[in-house]
Design an enzyme around this catalytic site. Structure first.
Site, PDB file in Angstrom:
ATOM      1  N   ASN A 109      74.723  46.079  63.092  1.00 27.46           N
ATOM      2  CA  ASN A 109      75.206  46.400  64.495  1.00 27.46           C
ATOM      3  C   ASN A 109      76.948  45.972  64.425  1.00 27.46           C
ATOM      4  O   ASN A 109      77.233  45.379  63.606  1.00 27.46           O
ATOM      5  CB  ASN A 109      74.645  45.450  65.552  1.00 27.46           C
ATOM      6  CG  ASN A 109      74.714  44.083  65.216  1.00 27.46           C
ATOM      7  OD1 ASN A 109      75.763  43.341  65.305  1.00 27.46           O
ATOM      8  ND2 ASN A 109      73.740  43.600  64.947  1.00 27.46           N
ATOM      9  N   PRO A 134      61.766  38.498  63.551  1.00 25.73           N
ATOM     10  CA  PRO A 134      61.733  36.953  64.447  1.00 25.73           C
ATOM     11  C   PRO A 134      62.872  36.974  65.314  1.00 25.73           C
ATOM     12  O   PRO A 134      63.912  37.481  65.242  1.00 25.73           O
ATOM     13  CB  PRO A 134      61.607  35.902  63.249  1.00 25.73           C
ATOM     14  CG  PRO A 134      62.359  36.699  62.111  1.00 25.73           C
ATOM     15  CD  PRO A 134      61.986  38.235  62.423  1.00 25.73           C
ATOM     16  N   ILE A 151      65.163  34.255  66.426  1.00 21.57           N
ATOM     17  CA  ILE A 151      65.492  32.849  66.013  1.00 21.57           C
ATOM     18  C   ILE A 151      65.697  31.884  66.982  1.00 21.57           C
ATOM     19  O   ILE A 151      65.178  30.898  67.117  1.00 21.57           O
ATOM     20  CB  ILE A 151      66.860  33.121  65.290  1.00 21.57           C
ATOM     21  CG1 ILE A 151      66.514  34.040  63.895  1.00 21.57           C
ATOM     22  CG2 ILE A 151      67.479  31.573  64.772  1.00 21.57           C
ATOM     23  CD1 ILE A 151      67.697  34.482  63.346  1.00 21.57           C
ATOM     24  N   LYS A 184      66.865  36.076  80.632  1.00 22.21           N
ATOM     25  CA  LYS A 184      66.826  35.797  79.045  1.00 22.21           C
ATOM     26  C   LYS A 184      66.697  34.212  78.987  1.00 22.21           C
ATOM     27  O   LYS A 184      65.973  33.926  78.088  1.00 22.21           O
ATOM     28  CB  LYS A 184      68.062  36.309  78.584  1.00 22.21           C
ATOM     29  CG  LYS A 184      68.009  36.681  76.892  1.00 22.21           C
ATOM     30  CD  LYS A 184      68.898  37.408  76.228  1.00 22.21           C
ATOM     31  CE  LYS A 184      68.643  38.899  76.754  1.00 22.21           C
ATOM     32  NZ  LYS A 184      69.467  39.822  76.206  1.00 22.21           N
TER      33      LYS A 184
HETATM   34  O1  C5P Z   1      67.227  39.315  73.100  1.00 21.17           O
HETATM   35  P1  C5P Z   1      68.973  39.375  72.888  1.00 21.17           P
HETATM   36  O2  C5P Z   1      69.015  39.824  71.571  1.00 21.17           O
HETATM   37  O3  C5P Z   1      69.763  39.790  73.745  1.00 21.17           O
HETATM   38  O4  C5P Z   1      69.141  37.819  72.880  1.00 21.17           O
HETATM   39  C1  C5P Z   1      70.392  37.511  72.521  1.00 21.17           C
HETATM   40  C2  C5P Z   1      70.387  35.984  71.906  1.00 21.17           C
HETATM   41  O5  C5P Z   1      69.232  35.923  71.098  1.00 21.17           O
HETATM   42  C3  C5P Z   1      71.449  35.432  71.152  1.00 21.17           C
HETATM   43  O6  C5P Z   1      71.538  34.060  71.334  1.00 21.17           O
HETATM   44  C4  C5P Z   1      70.800  35.763  69.670  1.00 21.17           C
HETATM   45  O7  C5P Z   1      71.760  35.197  68.899  1.00 21.17           O
HETATM   46  C5  C5P Z   1      69.654  35.558  69.864  1.00 21.17           C
HETATM   47  N1  C5P Z   1      68.660  36.272  68.887  1.00 21.17           N
HETATM   48  C6  C5P Z   1      67.964  35.616  67.706  1.00 21.17           C
HETATM   49  N2  C5P Z   1      67.293  36.361  67.242  1.00 21.17           N
HETATM   50  C7  C5P Z   1      66.653  37.673  67.436  1.00 21.17           C
HETATM   51  C8  C5P Z   1      67.524  38.315  68.725  1.00 21.17           C
HETATM   52  C9  C5P Z   1      68.071  37.540  69.600  1.00 21.17           C
HETATM   53  O8  C5P Z   1      68.240  34.449  67.676  1.00 21.17           O
HETATM   54  N3  C5P Z   1      65.978  38.462  66.620  1.00 21.17           N
END
Ligand code: C5P
Length: 404
Positions: A209, A304, A306, A338
């Protein structure tokens, strides 16, 4: 330890100014960015050219210089440093500081700065012992100003006594000691994730991305500057490593999660990485070839989360978990939801619609969402957003005593 630190060195009038040239050399050798202010008195002893050549930077002298103000206002000069060092600090400059005066660039910068200040006084022994100087020193110490020296010995004026500016090596040691122990987050362990992840399709192709890692790296740097022991787990980026952080480089979301788990326990976790939501279920072991039968299809599986994993830890959950939400519409509503689904304490939400230029750009407009609602921060550089976040974390830890 000093690599990448920014020091504003003010050189005021005194024969010891020649030692400040050596100090600049030593600081540059250690990777410190040095900006210098040379007072009128200082310029009687060392030339702007030597200071500029050694610091590899422009030298600032005039408060009311249009060029200086347009390139770098005195307020910015006073703030864009991690530490302000005054060497030599003359009796006159110390008197101005103690009285809060601002009638030249050096005294104005010292009055305007929000950064710690270290003085290396240098003067004749009688000037140092004069009750007026004693009062000023007491006042400056009470104001939180740090001092190194002066030392006792032969003085340039031919007299013997206390007044010699400390040697450059001793000033350097005081600067190192300052960075080793200073900062509101000095006892805090922080974990930061940054950058994108790369999810392999085969050994040469991957899903990625547009995350640049700028915001995450700026946060790691700001937390480190505030004294935290920082572990930065980063996907592939072009950003330079923050000076004091332990950097762990990963490619995939699974590797990022494993590196984060291996870094626990921490007090604060900031998940700024743009983790890929999905990965290819069975990446090719060798480069997938075109075979004339059309394009291949790939099954994706979920990665996963994180942030949610760290937030949901039953044992060893970081005391404060901060996530990001990159949204393109209804930013605050989506980010508020969120925060609940991920279970983190704060979400920094930002609008990443194409027209905002946030991805890869240097600026960000964020909303901080916590249990009480949303607070919108003015548009700022990613570095400023990071230092505001570090301040907010420090404030919260100080107020609530979040640390176990
Ligand atoms: O769900 P979304 O990707 O919008 O959420 C963003 C937040 O979740 C950010 O803080 C991102 O670092 C974290 N995130 C994560 N692991 C993932 C997806 C998002 O830690 N697989």
């Amino acid at each position: 330890m000093l690599d990448g630190k920014r020091i504003l060195l003010i050189i005021s009038g005194g024969i010891a100014a020649y030692k400040s040239l050596v100090l600049i050399r030593r600081l540059r050798d250690r990777g410190v960015q040095v900006r210098c202010v040379l007072t009128k008195g200082g310029a009687q002893f060392v030339t702007p050219l030597s200071v500029s050549a050694l610091s590899e930077n422009k030298v600032y002298s005039e408060l009311f210089s249009l060029t200086d103000e347009s390139e770098m206002g005195h307020i910015r000069l006073s703030r864009e440093a991690d530490l302000v060092v005054v060497a030599p600090a003359s009796a006159d400059l110390m008197a101005k500081m103690a009285a809060g005066r601002a009638d030249d660039l050096a005294s104005t910068v010292l009055l305007a700065t929000d950064k710690p200040v270290l003085l290396a006084p240098a003067m004749n022994v009688m000037m140092w012992q004069n009750p007026a100087t004693r009062r000023n020193v007491d006042q400056l110490v009470a104001d939180g100003i740090q001092m190194i020296g002066p030392d006792a010995g032969d003085l340039a004026c031919g007299e013997l006594g206390t007044g010699r500016m400390s040697e450059p090596e001793a000033i350097l040691a005081a600067i190192e000691a300052h960075f080793a122990t200073a900062g509101p987050l000095k006892d805090v362990r922080a974990l930061v994730t940054s950058g994108p992840t790369h999810e392999p399709i085969d050994p040469v192709r991957y899903i990625a991305n547009r995350s640049s890692g700028k915001q995450g790296h700026a946060i790691a740097r700001a937390l480190g500057d505030a004294g935290a022991a920082v572990t930065l787990v980063t996907g592939p980026t072009r950003e330079v490593d923050p000076p004091s952080a332990k950097v762990i480089r990963v490619e995939t979301a699974e590797e990022m999660l494993a590196a984060c788990q291996a870094s626990l326990p921490v007090d604060v976790a900031v998940c700024a990485a743009a983790v890929a939501d999905w990965r290819v279920a069975r990446p090719g072991n060798s480069k997938i070839k075109r075979n004339g039968n059309g394009a291949p299809t790939f099954e994706l599986v979920e990665n996963p989360d994180i942030l949610a994993t760290l937030s949901g830890l039953k044992r060893g959950r970081p005391t404060l978990v901060v996530g990001f939400a990159a949204e393109t519409d209804a930013v605050i509503d989506h980010a508020t939801a969120k925060r609940r689904t991920k279970g983190c304490d704060w979400i920094l939400a930002n609008d990443v619609s194409a027209e905002t230029g946030v991805f890869g750009g240097d600026h960000n407009t964020v909303h901080l969402i916590d249990a009480h609602g949303a607070e919108t921060w003015p548009k700022a550089t990613k570095a400023d957003v990071a230092s505001r976040l570090a301040d907010k974390i420090a404030e919260t830890i100080a107020q609530k005593g979040l640390l176990a």
